[in-house]
Design a protein around this motif. Structure first.
Motif, PDB file in Angstrom:
ATOM      1  N   ARG A 157       0.850  -1.187   0.000  1.00  0.00           N
ATOM      2  CA  ARG A 157       0.000   0.000   0.000  1.00  0.00           C
ATOM      3  C   ARG A 157       0.889   1.241   0.000  1.00  0.00           C
ATOM      4  O   ARG A 157       2.089   1.144   0.270  1.00  0.00           O
ATOM      5  CB  ARG A 157      -0.934   0.005   1.213  1.00  0.00           C
ATOM      6  N   PRO A 158       0.331   2.401  -0.314  1.00  0.00           N
ATOM      7  CA  PRO A 158       1.157   3.615  -0.389  1.00  0.00           C
ATOM      8  C   PRO A 158       1.938   3.861   0.900  1.00  0.00           C
ATOM      9  O   PRO A 158       1.419   3.686   2.003  1.00  0.00           O
ATOM     10  CB  PRO A 158       0.127   4.721  -0.638  1.00  0.00           C
ATOM     11  N   LEU A 159       3.183   4.260   0.736  1.00  0.00           N
ATOM     12  CA  LEU A 159       4.051   4.568   1.874  1.00  0.00           C
ATOM     13  C   LEU A 159       4.236   6.074   1.954  1.00  0.00           C
ATOM     14  O   LEU A 159       4.662   6.709   0.982  1.00  0.00           O
ATOM     15  CB  LEU A 159       5.408   3.879   1.699  1.00  0.00           C
ATOM     16  N   ARG A 160       3.912   6.646   3.115  1.00  0.00           N
ATOM     17  CA  ARG A 160       4.097   8.074   3.340  1.00  0.00           C
ATOM     18  C   ARG A 160       5.146   8.271   4.424  1.00  0.00           C
ATOM     19  O   ARG A 160       5.089   7.645   5.478  1.00  0.00           O
ATOM     20  CB  ARG A 160       2.788   8.731   3.793  1.00  0.00           C
ATOM     21  N   SER A 162       7.259  11.500   6.478  1.00  0.00           N
ATOM     22  CA  SER A 162       7.373  12.939   6.694  1.00  0.00           C
ATOM     23  C   SER A 162       8.771  13.408   6.316  1.00  0.00           C
ATOM     24  O   SER A 162       9.722  12.614   6.237  1.00  0.00           O
ATOM     25  CB  SER A 162       7.100  13.273   8.163  1.00  0.00           C
ATOM     26  N   ILE A 200       7.296   7.630  -7.248  1.00  0.00           N
ATOM     27  CA  ILE A 200       7.731   8.335  -6.047  1.00  0.00           C
ATOM     28  C   ILE A 200       7.483   9.820  -6.260  1.00  0.00           C
ATOM     29  O   ILE A 200       7.707  10.348  -7.350  1.00  0.00           O
ATOM     30  CB  ILE A 200       9.222   8.062  -5.738  1.00  0.00           C
ATOM     31  N   SER A 201       6.973  10.475  -5.233  1.00  0.00           N
ATOM     32  CA  SER A 201       6.663  11.899  -5.349  1.00  0.00           C
ATOM     33  C   SER A 201       6.967  12.602  -4.034  1.00  0.00           C
ATOM     34  O   SER A 201       7.007  11.983  -2.966  1.00  0.00           O
ATOM     35  CB  SER A 201       5.193  12.101  -5.726  1.00  0.00           C
ATOM     36  N   ASP A 203       6.047  16.241  -1.732  1.00  0.00           N
ATOM     37  CA  ASP A 203       5.183  17.401  -1.560  1.00  0.00           C
ATOM     38  C   ASP A 203       5.551  18.086  -0.252  1.00  0.00           C
ATOM     39  O   ASP A 203       6.574  17.766   0.358  1.00  0.00           O
ATOM     40  CB  ASP A 203       3.703  16.999  -1.595  1.00  0.00           C
ATOM     41  N   LEU A 207       7.430  12.495   1.553  1.00  0.00           N
ATOM     42  CA  LEU A 207       7.634  11.572   0.427  1.00  0.00           C
ATOM     43  C   LEU A 207       6.497  10.569   0.366  1.00  0.00           C
ATOM     44  O   LEU A 207       6.005  10.104   1.399  1.00  0.00           O
ATOM     45  CB  LEU A 207       8.968  10.845   0.596  1.00  0.00           C
ATOM     46  N   GLN A 208       6.106  10.216  -0.856  1.00  0.00           N
ATOM     47  CA  GLN A 208       5.141   9.141  -1.058  1.00  0.00           C
ATOM     48  C   GLN A 208       5.676   8.177  -2.105  1.00  0.00           C
ATOM     49  O   GLN A 208       6.125   8.586  -3.176  1.00  0.00           O
ATOM     50  CB  GLN A 208       3.783   9.667  -1.511  1.00  0.00           C
ATOM     51  N   MET A 210       4.460   4.662  -4.110  1.00  0.00           N
ATOM     52  CA  MET A 210       3.328   3.798  -4.407  1.00  0.00           C
ATOM     53  C   MET A 210       3.804   2.397  -4.770  1.00  0.00           C
ATOM     54  O   MET A 210       4.896   2.221  -5.320  1.00  0.00           O
ATOM     55  CB  MET A 210       2.520   4.381  -5.568  1.00  0.00           C
TER      56      MET A 210
END
Length: 236
Positions: A157-160, A162, A200-201, A203, A207-208, A210
């Motif tokens: 699942r998506p990894l977030r 900070s 990878i993105s 903001d 970092l996120q 997918m």
């Protein structure tokens, strides 16, 4: 015995990558170094040069630093069990002195510590050597490449993360979070130039990453050049 500092920089990472690759490929904890490492240096785009400031001495220094260090390896089964293993990567480092003018003591063979080798064979992740070459001048880009490859193998699942967490993971050489963010954004942009499909993105929050096929980290093959098909006509 000469005192050794900590291994550092991209060359230390590339040396360890090469030796681990050879150990897994040969299925042996003992790896021949003298010839294979020179070939690897060329493959990574480094000229193989001697002398006080030559690349041979630089790679040799990092190899000796690796041989003198101790590593901690954390293992987690993905559920409830985790463990930490403390060990040196190498059990033995055999040296020979070159006959050239610089007389550099170079490593002929390296023998991995058996526990390190066993864990390497069991948990090794594939790394595209061509990708490593693309980032061979940057320790952080190599770390990012290896980290993404490790994460994608099990990401469901998506990894977030900070910015504070990312800074602690990759920002050892940046004192301030602000300067780190600028440098890290440039590093991620370079990685995505090589792997444009990498999900990878970044903001304002961090970092996120997918989930995706780990094959995304394989460098696409270059298109084959078309050979001229027209045959020349002979003169009578």
């Amino acid at each position: 015995m000469e005192m050794q500092g900590l291994p550092y920089g991209p060359k230390a990472r590339l040396v360890l990558l090469h030796l681990c690759t050879e150990a897994v490929r040969q299925r042996s904890p003992t790896v021949e170094v003298a010839d294979s490492l020179s070939g690897f240096m060329r493959e990574m785009g480094f000229a193989v040069t001697g002398g006080e400031r030559g690349t041979i001495r630089q790679f040799k220094e990092q190899l000796h630093r690796l041989a003198a260090c101790t590593m901690q390896i954390g293992l987690w089964d993905g559920q409830s069990r985790s463990s930490t293993i403390t060990m040196p990567p190498f059990r033995q480092l055999d040296l020979w002195r070159s006959s050239g003018q610089d007389g550099i003591a170079w490593s002929k063979t390296v023998q991995f510590h058996q526990d390190f080798y066993d864990n390497l064979v069991q948990h090794a992740l594939p790394v595209d050597i061509r990708a490593a070459r693309a980032f061979s001048g940057s320790a952080r880009k190599l770390d990012l490449l290896f980290w993404i490859g490790y994460r994608l193998r099990s990401l469901q699942r998506p990894l977030r993360l900070s910015w504070d967490t990312v800074h602690k993971q990759f920002g050892a050489d940046n004192a301030s979070l602000r300067s780190f963010r600028q440098a890290f954004k440039a590093d991620v942009a370079h990685v995505k130039e090589v792997f444009p499909k990498l999900p990878i993105s970044l903001d304002e929050a961090g970092l996120q990453l997918m989930p995706t096929d780990p094959g995304t980290l394989l460098v696409p093959p270059k298109p084959a050049r078309r050979k001229a098909a027209a045959a020349g006509r002979g003169a009578v």
